[in-house]
Design an enzyme around this catalytic site. Structure first.
Site, PDB file in Angstrom:
ATOM      1  N   LYS A 269     -38.599  29.042 -67.940  1.00 55.95           N
ATOM      2  CA  LYS A 269     -38.075  28.410 -69.151  1.00 55.95           C
ATOM      3  C   LYS A 269     -39.055  28.609 -70.306  1.00 55.95           C
ATOM      4  CE  LYS A 269     -35.516  24.580 -67.030  1.00 55.95           C
ATOM      5  NZ  LYS A 269     -34.191  24.931 -67.554  1.00 55.95           N
ATOM      6  N   ARG A 343     -27.881  23.734 -58.315  1.00 58.36           N
ATOM      7  CA  ARG A 343     -26.714  23.985 -57.470  1.00 58.36           C
ATOM      8  C   ARG A 343     -27.119  24.526 -56.105  1.00 58.36           C
ATOM      9  NH1 ARG A 343     -24.495  28.016 -62.049  1.00 58.36           N
ATOM     10  NH2 ARG A 343     -25.723  26.525 -63.272  1.00 58.36           N
TER      11      ARG A 343
END
Ligand code: BES
Ligand code: MN
Ligand code: ZN
Length: 488
Positions: A269, A343
């Site tokens: 990120k 996920r």
């Protein structure tokens, strides 16, 4: 905070013994039918221009003649709804919390103190006095406020007491969730979350099992293991059970995303605001908080909380874009972006949940930045493969003042998850990012009545008031309580 109810007629509020009397009035007109001394003090203040019967106005008076409480505060609510009441209570407590008052009494003029009002008041008071201090010794001193009495009519007493008990339990759960999520990521590790669950298990009567890496390997949790493998922090797969109903009753299962720090992994990120990725265990924190609240209320329901907990870090051992892993369900996954890690840990937890033969499964996750773009910071995103489950969760959110909004799951949204090298890819394109994430999860919950709450926008606040909100503990607790005692 100690919460209690107390019977007192509006005409006798001036005689209530406490350190501070907080009067909530409804905007529009001067309150009627009040204790004479209280009324004349407020009327005088209004006449002098120091108080208006408009939402948001507050006033603090000291030593009002013939009023027992040395402090008389007034806070004007927009209307008589529990939501407006809570907001006005919050504003009133702001006036009082850093003063000398220890025992507070709250009265509502012009409307009955319903269960929903009492619950909202407990949450508002607890919220107003919460201070994070674990790693900040210079934080403001704790408020001396230690007890709150809600004044109500005899006829409202039972309702108010029930609402207050629920509010106090939810407030305890919210506080636990906030405290866990606020702790820095070098403090709140997977091991810390496991220890917290054990602690709550002991104090509140939960059965707690902690699985480690070896256990997860035996179970074949290739997706969860792939996310954890880049970190030096040992992963924890936390399972906790509240058995409040008969063994034959199928449980509600809550699955909380427990990424204690999300650097993005090899798909790193950007630096700006990366610190906020310590809040990426907000789903896990809400499962802890909800279990605490439900157990405190001794709800007649079976509830299982599952938390896959690990860090998402880059390293020489970290999972790489293009790696294919085998999930516990047997489906293979091409990891195209290591930053779509939530996920991956949730899909194995959803498969693990099947062993409890649940009535329903709800996962809670700070899953996508796209959900923040879609819904902002007010409503959590709700996805479900079951109409009635979706309805229950939406209703719980409204009742708890912790609202969600339903999002779609049309099959067309799954297109982007196709992979040439595995059964499914872990990312679609940018459009509809919160929906493609939910579509990914849905593949692993096909056998179950399932819902997914994307709390990326609601679990914490950024900016000067940076901090965890404790959401969606209120929604989840309402949802579980509404299911309690109704059988399977
Ligand atoms: N934890 C983040 C989601 C997130 C990001 C929540 C920012 C709140 C604020 C999640 O693991 C993530 O990184 N998601 C990616 C998915 C993308 C790579 C498909 C995202 O939202 O950018
Ligand atoms: Mn991520
Ligand atoms: Zn994440």
């Amino acid at each position: 905070m100690d919460f209690k109810t107390q019977v007192a007629a509006a005409t006798a509020w001036g005689k209530v013994e406490c350190d501070a009397l907080l009067l909530i009035t409804v905007a529009g007109a001067a309150p009627a039918g009040l204790d004479k001394a209280v009324a004349s003090a407020l009327e005088a203040a209004a006449a002098a221009g120091d108080l208006e019967w408009k939402a948001g106005r507050t006033l603090l008076l000291h030593r009002v003649p013939k009023v027992q409480a040395p402090r008389l505060a007034c806070s004007v609510a927009a209307d008589a709804s529990p939501k407006a009441f809570a907001k006005a209570v919050q504003a009133g407590v702001q006036l009082l919390k850093s003063g000398g008052a220890r025992d507070l009494a709250i009265a509502l003029s012009g409307a009955a103190m319903t269960a929903a009002h009492a619950e909202a008041a407990a949450l508002a008071v607890a919220d107003a006095v919460y201070v994070y201090r674990h790693t900040k010794p210079s934080a403001p001193a704790d408020s001396p406020l230690r007890s709150t009495a809600l004044l109500c009519a005899q006829s409202d007493l039972d309702e108010a007491a029930a609402g207050l008990a629920r509010g106090a339990a939810i407030a305890g759960g919210v506080q636990l969730a906030r405290e866990c999520a606020n702790r820095p990521p070098n403090h709140c590790t997977p091991s810390f979350l496991a220890a917290e669950m054990r602690r709550i298990g002991k104090s509140h009567g939960l059965k707690v099992d902690i699985l480690d890496r070896k256990d997860c390997e035996k179970l074949g949790m290739g997706a969860f293991l792939a996310v954890a493998q880049g970190s030096e922090e040992p992963l924890k797969f936390i399972v906790a059970r509240w058995n409040g109903a008969a063994k034959t009753e199928a449980p509600v299962v809550l699955v909380g995303k427990g990424i204690t720090f999300d650097s993005g992994g090899i798909s790193l990120k950007p630096a700006a605001e990366m610190d906020e990725m310590k809040f990426d265990m907000g789903g896990a924190a809400s499962v802890l908080g909800t279990l605490r609240a439900v157990a405190q209320l001794k709800a007649k329901v079976n509830l299982v909380g599952i938390i896959p907990a690990c860090e998402n870090m880059p390293s020489g051992r970290a999972v790489k874009p293009g790696d294919v892993v085998r999930s516990m369900s047997g489906q293979t996954i091409e990891i195209l972006n290591t930053d779509a890690e939530g996920r991956l840990i949730l899909c194995d937890a959803l498969t693990y949940a099947e062993r409890f033969k649940p009535e329903v499964v709800v996962d809670i996750a700070t899953l996508t930045g796209a959900c923040v773009i879609a819904l902002g910071h007010h409503r959590s995103g709700l996805f479900s493969n079951d109409e009635s489950l979706a309805g229950e969760l939406l209703a719980a959110g409204e009742a708890a003042l912790d609202p969600a909004w339903r999002m779609p799951l049309d099959d067309e949204y799954e297109e982007g998850l196709k992979s040439s090298f595995a059964d499914v890819a872990n990312v679609g394109g940018r459009p509809g990012g919160s929906i493609t994430a939910a579509k990914f999860l849905q593949r692993f919950a096909a056998q179950q009545r399932w819902a997914h709450l994307d709390i990326a926008g609601t679990a914490w606040k950024s900016g000067t008031a940076k901090g965890a909100t404790g959401r969606p503990v209120p929604l989840l607790t309402h949802f579980v309580l509404a299911r309690a005692g109704r059988g399977s």
